[in-house]
Design a protein around this motif. Structure first.
Motif, short mmCIF file in Angstrom:
data_model
loop_
_atom_site.label_atom_id
_atom_site.label_comp_id
_atom_site.label_asym_id
_atom_site.label_seq_id
_atom_site.Cartn_x
_atom_site.Cartn_y
_atom_site.Cartn_z
N ASN A 136 -10.05 73.82 -85.25
CA ASN A 136 -11.19 73.49 -84.64
C ASN A 136 -10.60 73.16 -82.37
N ALA A 137 -10.05 72.33 -82.71
CA ALA A 137 -10.00 72.25 -81.48
C ALA A 137 -10.11 73.59 -80.49
N GLY A 138 -9.69 74.89 -80.81
CA GLY A 138 -10.02 76.61 -80.06
C GLY A 138 -11.46 76.25 -80.04
N ARG A 139 -11.93 75.90 -80.97
CA ARG A 139 -13.59 76.21 -81.23
C ARG A 139 -14.69 75.01 -80.75
N ALA A 140 -14.20 73.84 -80.21
CA ALA A 140 -14.25 73.11 -79.52
C ALA A 140 -14.35 73.19 -78.30
N LEU A 141 -13.34 73.70 -77.30
CA LEU A 141 -12.82 73.86 -75.81
C LEU A 141 -13.85 76.02 -75.91
N GLN A 142 -13.45 76.81 -76.66
CA GLN A 142 -15.06 77.44 -76.63
C GLN A 142 -16.48 77.04 -76.03
N ALA A 143 -16.88 76.06 -76.47
CA ALA A 143 -18.17 75.30 -76.69
C ALA A 143 -18.22 74.45 -75.63
N LEU A 144 -17.02 73.66 -74.85
CA LEU A 144 -17.51 72.94 -73.81
C LEU A 144 -17.32 74.31 -72.67
N HIS A 145 -16.53 74.98 -72.22
CA HIS A 145 -16.79 76.12 -70.99
C HIS A 145 -18.01 76.38 -71.54
#
Length: 310
Positions: free
Chosen positions: A112-121
């Motif tokens: 889920n952190a990976g998904r959140a980072l994808q959105a942040l980027h």
């Protein structure tokens, strides 16, 4: 550890840090937790929180299973960053829970952190945001701007001959963060800023103190470097660190440059070496770490990401 703060009615349940940064965790009367970060005694710059508009944009990058928690500050305490959360435990703490279910909780949290980072980027990076602080500190040390100071001088005397000119040149090149093809990044994504769910559903991801502009691989490589270092240290024998790296990248999705991931993983480990010497103290383990880093520099961090890249 638990101590009642008579002024606020909050109970201190965590207190740690170094000369770079100090963190306190208080449990509030309603059951929530307040994480507070302050600059350490020798922190090179004051801590700042993202401006309200940017903080709002970051919150909007929350995804199902992972909520961004941007730092806030107040006029009364401008250098003190505050985060309100549902848990006092980071993913680092969860590594000590030797139960099968906790391994799955960690893997889910990292996915889920990976998904959140994808959105942040996907958020536009303001011109006022600088490059990530870790590589900047390494570059300053390699340029000898602060290598004459205390333990950093001792570390340079020990590390630089063992690494040699070619490795030092590689490290310095990897620290350069051109503005082109860059995005808004966490700046120091780590297991210490990721809070798996304790009671409320979904993880929480603290962000703000190191907010930066850089390549997406800087955040992902930073986490992969930390996972590889923990695997190498060998304290958490039951943890499948490559599987956690796979979960992170699976959540993030395709499109990462594998060489950039590896190089940033190396920078994460060198930054830990630098920061420990500069802000924590001296340890006889530095020689082992220097040799460990040398091997990683030679293969551009491939062994730090192998088994994780899907």
């Amino acid at each position: 550890m638990n101590r009642l703060d008579s002024e606020s009615g909050a109970t201190l349940v965590g207190d740690y840090g170094s000369g770079l940064r100090r963190t306190e965790i208080h449990q509030l009367s309603d059951g929530a937790f307040r994480w507070t970060q302050r600059a350490g005694a020798v922190c090179p710059a004051p801590l700042t929180a993202p401006d309200p508009a940017l903080a709002c944009a970051i919150r909007a990058c929350s995804v199902t299973g992972a909520r961004w928690v941007p730092a806030t500050t107040s006029e009364l305490s401008p250098g003190v960053l505050t985060y309100l959360t549902n848990s006092p435990l980071s993913a680092v703490d969860w590594l000590d829970f030797d139960q099968p279910c906790t391994r799955q909780i960690l893997a889910t949290a990292l996915e889920n952190a990976g998904r959140a980072l994808q959105a942040l980027h996907q958020v536009g990076a303001p011109d006022s945001v600088a490059a990530p602080p870790g590589p900047r500190r390494i570059a300053c040390w390699l340029d000898e701007a602060d290598s004459s100071l205390g333990n950093l001088a001792r570390l340079a005397e020990l590390a630089w001959p063992r690494w040699g000119r070619a490795r030092l040149s590689c490290l310095r090149d990897w620290c350069i963060m051109p503005r082109r093809d860059t995005v808004l990044v966490h700046g120091f994504a780590s297991l210490g800023t990721l809070l798996p769910p304790l009671v409320a559903p979904g993880s929480e991801f603290l962000i703000g103190a190191d907010l930066a502009v850089g390549r997406p691989e800087s955040d992902l490589g930073w986490l992969l470097g930390e996972l590889h270092e923990l695997r190498w240290v060998g304290i958490h024998q039951g943890v499948d660190f490559p599987a956690l790296g796979q979960a992170l990248l699976r959540g993030y999705g395709p499109g990462c440059h594998e060489a950039a991931l590896g190089r940033n993983a190396v920078l994460r480990i060198v930054a830990h070496l630098h920061d420990f010497a500069a802000y924590a103290g001296w340890t006889k383990e530095f020689t082992r770490y220097i040799d460990f880093a040398a091997e990683l520099i030679d293969d551009e961090g491939r062994r730090a990401v192998e088994g994780s890249v899907i």
